[in-house]
Design a protein around this motif. Structure first.
Motif, PDB file in Angstrom:
ATOM      1  N   ILE A 163       0.862  -1.180   0.000  1.00 31.62           N
ATOM      2  CA  ILE A 163       0.000   0.000   0.000  1.00 31.62           C
ATOM      3  C   ILE A 163       0.898   1.229   0.000  1.00 31.62           C
ATOM      4  O   ILE A 163       1.717   1.418   0.900  1.00 31.62           O
ATOM      5  N   PHE A 164       0.754   2.061  -1.021  1.00 24.76           N
ATOM      6  CA  PHE A 164       1.599   3.241  -1.194  1.00 24.76           C
ATOM      7  C   PHE A 164       0.736   4.496  -1.152  1.00 24.76           C
ATOM      8  O   PHE A 164      -0.174   4.650  -1.964  1.00 24.76           O
ATOM      9  N   TRP A 165       1.029   5.374  -0.184  1.00 19.66           N
ATOM     10  CA  TRP A 165       0.353   6.654  -0.050  1.00 19.66           C
ATOM     11  C   TRP A 165       1.283   7.722  -0.611  1.00 19.66           C
ATOM     12  O   TRP A 165       2.278   8.066   0.008  1.00 19.66           O
ATOM     13  N   GLN A 166       1.005   8.220  -1.811  1.00 14.92           N
ATOM     14  CA  GLN A 166       1.819   9.253  -2.445  1.00 14.92           C
ATOM     15  C   GLN A 166       1.108  10.589  -2.239  1.00 14.92           C
ATOM     16  O   GLN A 166       0.056  10.840  -2.822  1.00 14.92           O
ATOM     17  N   VAL A 167       1.704  11.441  -1.374  1.00 13.81           N
ATOM     18  CA  VAL A 167       1.026  12.654  -0.934  1.00 13.81           C
ATOM     19  C   VAL A 167       1.831  13.880  -1.370  1.00 13.81           C
ATOM     20  O   VAL A 167       3.014  13.999  -1.053  1.00 13.81           O
ATOM     21  N   ALA A 168       1.168  14.805  -2.077  1.00 12.64           N
ATOM     22  CA  ALA A 168       1.849  15.972  -2.642  1.00 12.64           C
ATOM     23  C   ALA A 168       2.188  17.036  -1.605  1.00 12.64           C
ATOM     24  O   ALA A 168       3.004  17.910  -1.872  1.00 12.64           O
ATOM     25  N   ASP A 169       1.592  16.978  -0.434  1.00 14.15           N
ATOM     26  CA  ASP A 169       1.854  18.005   0.575  1.00 14.15           C
ATOM     27  C   ASP A 169       2.247  17.326   1.886  1.00 14.15           C
ATOM     28  O   ASP A 169       3.301  16.730   1.973  1.00 14.15           O
ATOM     29  N   PHE A 170       1.412  17.380   2.926  1.00 16.55           N
ATOM     30  CA  PHE A 170       1.788  16.794   4.207  1.00 16.55           C
ATOM     31  C   PHE A 170       0.812  15.709   4.642  1.00 16.55           C
ATOM     32  O   PHE A 170      -0.309  15.632   4.152  1.00 16.55           O
ATOM     33  N   VAL A 171       1.279  14.894   5.601  1.00 15.56           N
ATOM     34  CA  VAL A 171       0.471  13.828   6.188  1.00 15.56           C
ATOM     35  C   VAL A 171       0.367  14.093   7.683  1.00 15.56           C
ATOM     36  O   VAL A 171       1.362  14.442   8.324  1.00 15.56           O
ATOM     37  N   GLU A 172      -0.835  13.930   8.227  1.00 13.98           N
ATOM     38  CA  GLU A 172      -1.018  14.003   9.676  1.00 13.98           C
ATOM     39  C   GLU A 172      -1.820  12.787  10.119  1.00 13.98           C
ATOM     40  O   GLU A 172      -2.929  12.558   9.632  1.00 13.98           O
ATOM     41  N   VAL A 173      -1.229  12.013  11.035  1.00 13.44           N
ATOM     42  CA  VAL A 173      -1.907  10.857  11.620  1.00 13.44           C
ATOM     43  C   VAL A 173      -2.309  11.276  13.032  1.00 13.44           C
ATOM     44  O   VAL A 173      -1.462  11.611  13.856  1.00 13.44           O
ATOM     45  N   GLY A 174      -3.610  11.263  13.292  1.00  9.81           N
ATOM     46  CA  GLY A 174      -4.157  11.822  14.524  1.00  9.81           C
ATOM     47  C   GLY A 174      -3.815  11.046  15.781  1.00  9.81           C
ATOM     48  O   GLY A 174      -3.294   9.926  15.745  1.00  9.81           O
ATOM     49  N   VAL A 175      -4.158  11.634  16.911  1.00 13.30           N
ATOM     50  CA  VAL A 175      -3.922  11.042  18.231  1.00 13.30           C
ATOM     51  C   VAL A 175      -4.573   9.658  18.298  1.00 13.30           C
ATOM     52  O   VAL A 175      -5.759   9.511  17.996  1.00 13.30           O
ATOM     53  N   GLY A 176      -3.778   8.655  18.635  1.00 14.52           N
ATOM     54  CA  GLY A 176      -4.296   7.299  18.798  1.00 14.52           C
ATOM     55  C   GLY A 176      -4.678   6.589  17.511  1.00 14.52           C
ATOM     56  O   GLY A 176      -5.212   5.480  17.544  1.00 14.52           O
ATOM     57  N   ALA A 177      -4.418   7.197  16.364  1.00 15.50           N
ATOM     58  CA  ALA A 177      -4.786   6.589  15.076  1.00 15.50           C
ATOM     59  C   ALA A 177      -3.740   5.571  14.639  1.00 15.50           C
ATOM     60  O   ALA A 177      -2.576   5.642  15.027  1.00 15.50           O
ATOM     61  N   HIS A 178      -4.158   4.611  13.811  1.00 10.46           N
ATOM     62  CA  HIS A 178      -3.245   3.602  13.276  1.00 10.46           C
ATOM     63  C   HIS A 178      -3.290   3.625  11.745  1.00 10.46           C
ATOM     64  O   HIS A 178      -4.360   3.520  11.150  1.00 10.46           O
ATOM     65  N   MET A 179      -2.116   3.755  11.134  1.00 10.06           N
ATOM     66  CA  MET A 179      -1.969   3.808   9.677  1.00 10.06           C
ATOM     67  C   MET A 179      -1.212   2.573   9.221  1.00 10.06           C
ATOM     68  O   MET A 179      -0.394   2.027   9.969  1.00 10.06           O
ATOM     69  N   GLU A 180      -1.453   2.130   7.989  1.00 13.47           N
ATOM     70  CA  GLU A 180      -0.728   1.017   7.385  1.00 13.47           C
ATOM     71  C   GLU A 180      -0.256   1.429   6.001  1.00 13.47           C
ATOM     72  O   GLU A 180      -0.969   2.107   5.271  1.00 13.47           O
ATOM     73  N   GLY A 181       0.964   1.020   5.641  1.00 13.85           N
ATOM     74  CA  GLY A 181       1.470   1.242   4.296  1.00 13.85           C
ATOM     75  C   GLY A 181       2.758   2.042   4.256  1.00 13.85           C
ATOM     76  O   GLY A 181       3.344   2.385   5.278  1.00 13.85           O
ATOM     77  N   ILE A 182       3.187   2.323   3.043  1.00 16.06           N
ATOM     78  CA  ILE A 182       4.393   3.097   2.779  1.00 16.06           C
ATOM     79  C   ILE A 182       3.947   4.519   2.444  1.00 16.06           C
ATOM     80  O   ILE A 182       3.235   4.732   1.462  1.00 16.06           O
ATOM     81  N   ILE A 183       4.369   5.476   3.257  1.00 19.36           N
ATOM     82  CA  ILE A 183       3.962   6.868   3.069  1.00 19.36           C
ATOM     83  C   ILE A 183       5.094   7.626   2.390  1.00 19.36           C
ATOM     84  O   ILE A 183       6.229   7.625   2.871  1.00 19.36           O
ATOM     85  N   LEU A 184       4.771   8.253   1.265  1.00 20.11           N
ATOM     86  CA  LEU A 184       5.711   9.101   0.536  1.00 20.11           C
ATOM     87  C   LEU A 184       5.123  10.505   0.537  1.00 20.11           C
ATOM     88  O   LEU A 184       4.212  10.801  -0.236  1.00 20.11           O
ATOM     89  N   ALA A 185       5.608  11.354   1.438  1.00 19.78           N
ATOM     90  CA  ALA A 185       5.049  12.698   1.594  1.00 19.78           C
ATOM     91  C   ALA A 185       6.058  13.731   1.114  1.00 19.78           C
ATOM     92  O   ALA A 185       7.219  13.688   1.507  1.00 19.78           O
ATOM     93  N   LYS A 186       5.617  14.649   0.287  1.00 17.62           N
ATOM     94  CA  LYS A 186       6.534  15.646  -0.254  1.00 17.62           C
ATOM     95  C   LYS A 186       7.051  16.599   0.825  1.00 17.62           C
ATOM     96  O   LYS A 186       8.231  16.914   0.855  1.00 17.62           O
ATOM     97  N   ILE A 187       6.194  17.064   1.699  1.00 15.81           N
ATOM     98  CA  ILE A 187       6.608  18.075   2.673  1.00 15.81           C
ATOM     99  C   ILE A 187       7.008  17.443   4.012  1.00 15.81           C
ATOM    100  O   ILE A 187       8.170  17.473   4.391  1.00 15.81           O
ATOM    101  N   LYS A 188       6.032  16.890   4.737  1.00 15.81           N
ATOM    102  CA  LYS A 188       6.326  16.339   6.057  1.00 15.81           C
ATOM    103  C   LYS A 188       5.255  15.350   6.465  1.00 15.81           C
ATOM    104  O   LYS A 188       4.196  15.264   5.841  1.00 15.81           O
TER     105      LYS A 188
END
Length: 118
Positions: A52-77
């Motif tokens: 699973i590839f998350w290609q993001v042109a700006d930023f990524v924010e994973v919230g308090v207590g949240a769980h994400m899966e995959g490979i994150i490619l974020a341009k900014i942060k």
């Protein structure tokens, strides 16, 4: 269903998101990816975080207590807020901010540690 999914603006994950089935998922986001507090990305029926590839042109924010899966490619942060977690990897061009975050490496990725001469 595996495939390429394209979003022309920000994506907000306000509830749990499920990936179902083996294969490669590519999620291309032209803006930001924001995952709400206490939500999770859930993999079922053969879906794997290394596919699973998350290609993001700006930023990524994973919230308090949240769980994400995959490979994150974020341009900014990428910001992982308190108590969040990721099963996968994160790569950014500028910053990755972790606040009491757990990151677990996905399985089946070839990892070479150190060099060996023949």
């Amino acid at each position: 269903t595996p495939g390429v999914y394209t979003f022309g603006s920000d994506v907000h994950l306000n509830s749990d998101v499920y990936f179902s089935g083996a294969g490669v998922y590519i999620i291309q986001i032209a803006g930001n990816l924001v995952q709400a507090d206490d939500t999770k990305v859930v993999l079922i029926e053969g879906a794997k975080p290394e596919n699973i590839f998350w290609q993001v042109a700006d930023f990524v924010e994973v919230g308090v207590g949240a769980h994400m899966e995959g490979i994150i490619l974020a341009k900014i942060k990428a910001d992982f807020l308190t108590g969040s977690s990721l099963k996968g990897r994160v790569l950014t061009q500028m910053a990755c901010n972790l606040k009491k975050t757990t990151i677990t490496e996905p399985g089946n990725l070839p990892i070479k540690r150190g060099l060996r001469s023949s």
